[in-house]
Design a protein around this motif. Sequence first.
Motif, mmCIF file in Angstrom:
data_model
loop_
_atom_site.group_PDB
_atom_site.id
_atom_site.type_symbol
_atom_site.label_atom_id
_atom_site.label_comp_id
_atom_site.label_asym_id
_atom_site.label_seq_id
_atom_site.Cartn_x
_atom_site.Cartn_y
_atom_site.Cartn_z
ATOM 1 N N ALA A 30 0.811 -1.214 0.000
ATOM 2 C CA ALA A 30 0.000 0.000 0.000
ATOM 3 C C ALA A 30 0.848 1.269 0.000
ATOM 4 O O ALA A 30 0.368 2.328 -0.389
ATOM 5 C CB ALA A 30 -0.934 0.002 1.206
ATOM 6 N N GLY A 31 2.088 1.160 0.449
ATOM 7 C CA GLY A 31 2.902 2.357 0.587
ATOM 8 C C GLY A 31 2.391 3.257 1.696
ATOM 9 O O GLY A 31 2.474 4.476 1.621
ATOM 10 N N LEU A 32 1.861 2.617 2.735
ATOM 11 C CA LEU A 32 1.293 3.349 3.870
ATOM 12 C C LEU A 32 1.908 2.838 5.160
ATOM 13 O O LEU A 32 2.426 1.719 5.209
ATOM 14 C CB LEU A 32 -0.225 3.129 3.933
ATOM 15 C CG LEU A 32 -1.068 3.584 2.745
ATOM 16 C CD1 LEU A 32 -2.486 3.038 2.861
ATOM 17 C CD2 LEU A 32 -1.078 5.098 2.647
ATOM 18 N N SER A 33 1.810 3.625 6.203
ATOM 19 C CA SER A 33 2.228 3.155 7.522
ATOM 20 C C SER A 33 1.164 2.187 8.039
ATOM 21 O O SER A 33 0.054 2.112 7.497
ATOM 22 C CB SER A 33 2.369 4.324 8.496
ATOM 23 O OG SER A 33 1.082 4.854 8.800
ATOM 24 N N VAL A 34 1.487 1.472 9.101
ATOM 25 C CA VAL A 34 0.525 0.542 9.700
ATOM 26 C C VAL A 34 -0.730 1.299 10.122
ATOM 27 O O VAL A 34 -1.854 0.875 9.830
ATOM 28 C CB VAL A 34 1.150 -0.198 10.903
ATOM 29 C CG1 VAL A 34 0.094 -1.008 11.646
ATOM 30 C CG2 VAL A 34 2.288 -1.093 10.456
ATOM 31 N N ALA A 35 -0.550 2.425 10.782
ATOM 32 C CA ALA A 35 -1.701 3.205 11.257
ATOM 33 C C ALA A 35 -2.556 3.689 10.086
ATOM 34 O O ALA A 35 -3.797 3.625 10.141
ATOM 35 C CB ALA A 35 -1.232 4.387 12.096
ATOM 36 N N GLN A 36 -1.919 4.168 9.024
ATOM 37 C CA GLN A 36 -2.667 4.636 7.856
ATOM 38 C C GLN A 36 -3.430 3.481 7.202
ATOM 39 O O GLN A 36 -4.601 3.627 6.849
ATOM 40 C CB GLN A 36 -1.725 5.263 6.824
ATOM 41 C CG GLN A 36 -1.143 6.588 7.231
ATOM 42 C CD GLN A 36 -0.067 7.043 6.249
ATOM 43 O OE1 GLN A 36 0.757 6.241 5.806
ATOM 44 N NE2 GLN A 36 -0.079 8.331 5.937
ATOM 45 N N LEU A 37 -2.754 2.353 7.040
ATOM 46 C CA LEU A 37 -3.403 1.199 6.415
ATOM 47 C C LEU A 37 -4.606 0.754 7.240
ATOM 48 O O LEU A 37 -5.679 0.508 6.696
ATOM 49 C CB LEU A 37 -2.406 0.047 6.243
ATOM 50 C CG LEU A 37 -2.991 -1.223 5.634
ATOM 51 C CD1 LEU A 37 -3.514 -0.965 4.224
ATOM 52 C CD2 LEU A 37 -1.950 -2.335 5.629
ATOM 53 N N GLU A 38 -4.423 0.652 8.545
ATOM 54 C CA GLU A 38 -5.534 0.235 9.395
ATOM 55 C C GLU A 38 -6.685 1.230 9.333
ATOM 56 O O GLU A 38 -7.849 0.846 9.254
ATOM 57 C CB GLU A 38 -5.056 0.025 10.829
ATOM 58 C CG GLU A 38 -4.198 -1.218 10.944
ATOM 59 C CD GLU A 38 -3.787 -1.549 12.357
ATOM 60 O OE1 GLU A 38 -3.910 -0.689 13.259
ATOM 61 O OE2 GLU A 38 -3.327 -2.681 12.555
ATOM 62 N N ARG A 39 -6.373 2.513 9.329
ATOM 63 C CA ARG A 39 -7.414 3.543 9.268
ATOM 64 C C ARG A 39 -8.190 3.470 7.951
ATOM 65 O O ARG A 39 -9.419 3.484 7.933
ATOM 66 C CB ARG A 39 -6.781 4.925 9.455
ATOM 67 C CG ARG A 39 -7.783 6.047 9.561
ATOM 68 C CD ARG A 39 -7.163 7.378 9.964
ATOM 69 N NE ARG A 39 -6.075 7.799 9.103
ATOM 70 C CZ ARG A 39 -4.783 7.828 9.460
ATOM 71 N NH1 ARG A 39 -4.421 7.442 10.677
ATOM 72 N NH2 ARG A 39 -3.858 8.239 8.616
ATOM 73 N N HIS A 40 -7.463 3.346 6.827
ATOM 74 C CA HIS A 40 -8.127 3.287 5.521
ATOM 75 C C HIS A 40 -8.924 1.996 5.349
ATOM 76 O O HIS A 40 -10.035 2.019 4.806
ATOM 77 C CB HIS A 40 -7.108 3.445 4.388
ATOM 78 C CG HIS A 40 -6.519 4.810 4.286
ATOM 79 N ND1 HIS A 40 -7.273 5.962 4.201
ATOM 80 C CD2 HIS A 40 -5.224 5.217 4.269
ATOM 81 C CE1 HIS A 40 -6.480 7.018 4.122
ATOM 82 N NE2 HIS A 40 -5.233 6.590 4.170
ATOM 83 N N CYS A 41 -8.375 0.871 5.803
ATOM 84 C CA CYS A 41 -9.114 -0.401 5.723
ATOM 85 C C CYS A 41 -10.397 -0.316 6.539
ATOM 86 O O CYS A 41 -11.462 -0.749 6.084
ATOM 87 C CB CYS A 41 -8.259 -1.562 6.226
ATOM 88 S SG CYS A 41 -7.034 -2.136 5.058
ATOM 89 N N LYS A 42 -10.296 0.247 7.717
ATOM 90 C CA LYS A 42 -11.448 0.374 8.596
ATOM 91 C C LYS A 42 -12.514 1.266 7.955
ATOM 92 O O LYS A 42 -13.701 0.967 8.001
ATOM 93 C CB LYS A 42 -10.974 0.953 9.930
ATOM 94 C CG LYS A 42 -11.812 0.651 11.101
ATOM 95 C CD LYS A 42 -11.777 -0.794 11.486
ATOM 96 C CE LYS A 42 -12.252 -0.910 12.907
ATOM 97 N NZ LYS A 42 -13.079 -2.049 13.130
ATOM 98 N N ARG A 43 -12.070 2.349 7.311
ATOM 99 C CA ARG A 43 -13.008 3.282 6.687
ATOM 100 C C ARG A 43 -13.680 2.655 5.468
ATOM 101 O O ARG A 43 -14.879 2.798 5.254
ATOM 102 C CB ARG A 43 -12.275 4.562 6.274
ATOM 103 C CG ARG A 43 -13.193 5.630 5.682
ATOM 104 C CD ARG A 43 -12.491 6.955 5.481
ATOM 105 N NE ARG A 43 -11.194 6.872 4.850
ATOM 106 C CZ ARG A 43 -10.994 6.814 3.530
ATOM 107 N NH1 ARG A 43 -12.009 6.812 2.704
ATOM 108 N NH2 ARG A 43 -9.769 6.758 3.041
ATOM 109 N N ILE A 44 -12.912 1.917 4.664
ATOM 110 C CA ILE A 44 -13.435 1.375 3.406
ATOM 111 C C ILE A 44 -14.172 0.050 3.613
ATOM 112 O O ILE A 44 -15.258 -0.153 3.068
ATOM 113 C CB ILE A 44 -12.287 1.223 2.380
ATOM 114 C CG1 ILE A 44 -11.787 2.614 1.982
ATOM 115 C CG2 ILE A 44 -12.748 0.437 1.157
ATOM 116 C CD1 ILE A 44 -10.492 2.625 1.210
#
Length: 107
Positions: A30-44
């Motif tokens: 994803a090219g994201l940090s763990v926190a960013q990935l978790e936040r985006h996955c949770k949102r989507i």
Amino acid sequence: PAFQKVAAVDAYIRTHYHRPISLAELTAIAGLSVAQLERHCKRIFQLTPRQLIHKARLEEASRLLRDEDLPITEIALRCGYTDHSAFSRQFRALTHLSPSLYRDGHR
């Protein structure tokens, strides 16, 4: 842009569910940090990356239980579980049925 990154992670999980998948692999994709990935996955998806992995594994396990006449231990192994009891616990948590009762109900 976040949707495409998370979609790539989801596609990767659906292709590689049968083996261990680390969060580091997913963040690299994803090219994201763990926190960013978790936040985006949770949102989507309303799920964490780890939950996406479990969901992909259990969806395939459900399909195999319905469509194949394989031993449940074999299905667990094919879906990335190294422990039959861990598979059964997770399957029961999702479906409220044991794998064998699920199979019997879908025959």
